[in-house]
Scaffold this motif. Structure first.
Motif, mmCIF file in Angstrom:
data_model
loop_
_atom_site.group_PDB
_atom_site.id
_atom_site.type_symbol
_atom_site.label_atom_id
_atom_site.label_comp_id
_atom_site.label_asym_id
_atom_site.label_seq_id
_atom_site.Cartn_x
_atom_site.Cartn_y
_atom_site.Cartn_z
ATOM 1 N N ALA A 154 6.474 -10.687 -11.217
ATOM 2 C CA ALA A 154 6.283 -9.314 -10.728
ATOM 3 C C ALA A 154 5.048 -8.681 -11.362
ATOM 4 O O ALA A 154 4.302 -7.961 -10.692
ATOM 5 C CB ALA A 154 7.525 -8.478 -11.013
ATOM 6 N N VAL A 155 4.820 -8.954 -12.647
ATOM 7 C CA VAL A 155 3.614 -8.452 -13.322
ATOM 8 C C VAL A 155 2.375 -9.048 -12.669
ATOM 9 O O VAL A 155 1.403 -8.337 -12.387
ATOM 10 C CB VAL A 155 3.648 -8.771 -14.839
ATOM 11 N N LEU A 156 2.404 -10.346 -12.399
ATOM 12 C CA LEU A 156 1.253 -11.020 -11.787
ATOM 13 C C LEU A 156 0.927 -10.423 -10.416
ATOM 14 O O LEU A 156 -0.227 -10.064 -10.143
ATOM 15 C CB LEU A 156 1.521 -12.518 -11.665
ATOM 16 N N VAL A 157 1.925 -10.288 -9.567
ATOM 17 C CA VAL A 157 1.684 -9.767 -8.220
ATOM 18 C C VAL A 157 1.251 -8.303 -8.280
ATOM 19 O O VAL A 157 0.300 -7.891 -7.605
ATOM 20 C CB VAL A 157 2.944 -9.944 -7.338
ATOM 21 N N SER A 158 1.933 -7.505 -9.099
ATOM 22 C CA SER A 158 1.621 -6.073 -9.175
ATOM 23 C C SER A 158 0.226 -5.827 -9.730
ATOM 24 O O SER A 158 -0.494 -4.950 -9.247
ATOM 25 C CB SER A 158 2.659 -5.353 -10.037
ATOM 26 N N LEU A 159 -0.158 -6.590 -10.747
ATOM 27 C CA LEU A 159 -1.502 -6.423 -11.299
ATOM 28 C C LEU A 159 -2.568 -6.936 -10.338
ATOM 29 O O LEU A 159 -3.676 -6.411 -10.311
ATOM 30 C CB LEU A 159 -1.632 -7.134 -12.646
ATOM 31 N N SER A 160 -2.254 -7.938 -9.546
ATOM 32 C CA SER A 160 -3.224 -8.461 -8.583
ATOM 33 C C SER A 160 -3.467 -7.484 -7.438
ATOM 34 O O SER A 160 -4.542 -7.483 -6.834
ATOM 35 C CB SER A 160 -2.747 -9.800 -8.024
ATOM 36 N N ILE A 161 -2.477 -6.665 -7.140
ATOM 37 C CA ILE A 161 -2.616 -5.682 -6.062
ATOM 38 C C ILE A 161 -3.666 -4.624 -6.437
ATOM 39 O O ILE A 161 -4.389 -4.135 -5.566
ATOM 40 C CB ILE A 161 -1.254 -5.009 -5.788
ATOM 41 N N ILE A 162 -3.771 -4.291 -7.718
ATOM 42 C CA ILE A 162 -4.663 -3.208 -8.148
ATOM 43 C C ILE A 162 -6.125 -3.513 -7.830
ATOM 44 O O ILE A 162 -6.772 -2.737 -7.124
ATOM 45 C CB ILE A 162 -4.440 -2.881 -9.647
ATOM 46 N N PRO A 163 -6.711 -4.640 -8.302
ATOM 47 C CA PRO A 163 -8.112 -4.889 -7.937
ATOM 48 C C PRO A 163 -8.297 -5.177 -6.452
ATOM 49 O O PRO A 163 -9.335 -4.840 -5.877
ATOM 50 C CB PRO A 163 -8.518 -6.092 -8.796
ATOM 51 N N ALA A 164 -7.277 -5.773 -5.829
ATOM 52 C CA ALA A 164 -7.391 -6.027 -4.388
ATOM 53 C C ALA A 164 -7.477 -4.719 -3.618
ATOM 54 O O ALA A 164 -8.273 -4.588 -2.681
ATOM 55 C CB ALA A 164 -6.204 -6.858 -3.906
ATOM 56 N N ALA A 165 -6.692 -3.737 -4.023
ATOM 57 C CA ALA A 165 -6.724 -2.436 -3.344
ATOM 58 C C ALA A 165 -8.054 -1.730 -3.581
ATOM 59 O O ALA A 165 -8.666 -1.204 -2.644
ATOM 60 C CB ALA A 165 -5.562 -1.563 -3.827
ATOM 61 N N ILE A 166 -8.499 -1.722 -4.824
ATOM 62 C CA ILE A 166 -9.752 -1.031 -5.144
ATOM 63 C C ILE A 166 -10.933 -1.673 -4.430
ATOM 64 O O ILE A 166 -11.705 -0.998 -3.742
ATOM 65 C CB ILE A 166 -10.000 -1.017 -6.664
ATOM 66 N N LEU A 167 -11.069 -2.983 -4.590
ATOM 67 C CA LEU A 167 -12.210 -3.667 -3.986
ATOM 68 C C LEU A 167 -12.113 -3.674 -2.465
ATOM 69 O O LEU A 167 -13.134 -3.615 -1.780
ATOM 70 C CB LEU A 167 -12.319 -5.091 -4.534
ATOM 71 N N GLY A 168 -10.893 -3.712 -1.945
ATOM 72 C CA GLY A 168 -10.720 -3.657 -0.499
ATOM 73 C C GLY A 168 -11.152 -2.320 0.081
ATOM 74 O O GLY A 168 -11.857 -2.270 1.091
ATOM 75 N N VAL A 169 -10.747 -1.232 -0.555
ATOM 76 C CA VAL A 169 -11.135 0.097 -0.067
ATOM 77 C C VAL A 169 -12.633 0.311 -0.234
ATOM 78 O O VAL A 169 -13.297 0.839 0.666
ATOM 79 C CB VAL A 169 -10.323 1.199 -0.775
ATOM 80 N N LEU A 170 -13.189 -0.108 -1.368
ATOM 81 C CA LEU A 170 -14.636 0.036 -1.563
ATOM 82 C C LEU A 170 -15.410 -0.778 -0.533
ATOM 83 O O LEU A 170 -16.440 -0.332 -0.016
ATOM 84 C CB LEU A 170 -15.041 -0.367 -2.980
ATOM 85 N N GLY A 171 -14.935 -1.978 -0.218
ATOM 86 C CA GLY A 171 -15.590 -2.795 0.803
ATOM 87 C C GLY A 171 -15.436 -2.200 2.189
ATOM 88 O O GLY A 171 -16.369 -2.217 2.994
ATOM 89 N N TRP A 172 -14.242 -1.674 2.486
ATOM 90 C CA TRP A 172 -14.010 -1.052 3.791
ATOM 91 C C TRP A 172 -14.892 0.175 3.987
ATOM 92 O O TRP A 172 -15.391 0.411 5.077
ATOM 93 C CB TRP A 172 -12.533 -0.678 3.903
ATOM 94 N N MET A 173 -15.120 0.927 2.897
ATOM 95 C CA MET A 173 -15.986 2.108 2.974
ATOM 96 C C MET A 173 -17.459 1.743 2.840
ATOM 97 O O MET A 173 -18.321 2.617 2.888
ATOM 98 C CB MET A 173 -15.595 3.115 1.886
ATOM 99 N N ARG A 174 -17.733 0.455 2.625
ATOM 100 C CA ARG A 174 -19.094 -0.051 2.461
ATOM 101 C C ARG A 174 -19.828 0.614 1.292
ATOM 102 O O ARG A 174 -21.013 0.911 1.378
ATOM 103 C CB ARG A 174 -19.894 0.073 3.744
ATOM 104 N N LEU A 175 -19.083 0.824 0.190
ATOM 105 C CA LEU A 175 -19.688 1.351 -1.026
ATOM 106 C C LEU A 175 -20.125 0.180 -1.890
ATOM 107 O O LEU A 175 -19.420 -0.820 -2.014
ATOM 108 C CB LEU A 175 -18.683 2.222 -1.792
#
Length: 185
Positions: free
Chosen positions: A53-74
């Motif tokens: 659960a720690v592994l999956v939950s911590l992996s979601i954090i950079p995926a969410a950040i980098l995904g939103v930044l990429g989607w916004m083309r920042l």
């Protein structure tokens, strides 16, 4: 004049090299942080399910950040990328507290979901208060005139929201998930 070009360089070449180093550093740093914190999660919880659960939950954090930044083309630069590591650190802090409280409460022999539910009900206010304080503190960077500083503030705010979601909702759900069907007598 008889001059021959022996070596050609410039800002584009240097920017390309810097972006390659930054990308490598970002991914190596994120994987190293997550790996170290998963080991720490195992030491504190002594449970494969909580460690997963720690592994999956911590992996979601950079995926969410980098995904939103990429989607916004920042763009990611040397100022913006530490926001990802900061969010992982805040997320693991909350998950450590949740794990320790759950391990203490589990000694009473309660059902796993009941334990995690009680722990989240005790710790949602401190985690939420931390979220508000961090967002307010780093939100001041959004008022800057320098775009990389604005992106850093946005990255930390986005990371704070994603770590709070991961710690309060995803982590307890994964840590208490059971494949067995409950049968009532």
């Amino acid at each position: 004049q008889g001059f021959n070009a022996v070596l050609v360089g410039g800002s584009y070449s240097l920017q390309g090299q810097l972006s390659e180093l930054l990308t490598a550093s970002l991914f190596e740093g994120v994987f190293l942080l997550i790996g170290a914190f998963v080991v720490m999660g195992w030491i504190l919880s002594r449970s494969f399910q909580v460690t997963g659960a720690v592994l999956v939950s911590l992996s979601i954090i950079p995926a969410a950040i980098l995904g939103v930044l990429g989607w916004m083309r920042l763009s990611l630069d040397i100022i913006t990328t530490p926001g990802v590591n900061l969010a992982i650190g805040m997320g693991v802090d909350a998950m450590i507290y949740l794990s320790v409280f759950a391990r203490r409460a589990r000694g009473s022999g309660e059902n796993s979901w009941e334990v995690w539910s009680k722990v989240v009900s005790q710790l949602w206010q401190p985690i939420g208060t931390s979220l508000v304080v961090i967002c307010a503190g780093f939100g001041i960077f959004l008022l800057s005139n320098f775009p990389p500083t604005q992106r850093f503030g946005f990255c930390v705010i986005l990371g704070s929201i994603s770590y709070a979601f991961a710690a309060l909702f995803l982590f307890p759900w994964l840590a208490s998930f059971s494949f067995r069907k409950n049968r009532k007598q």
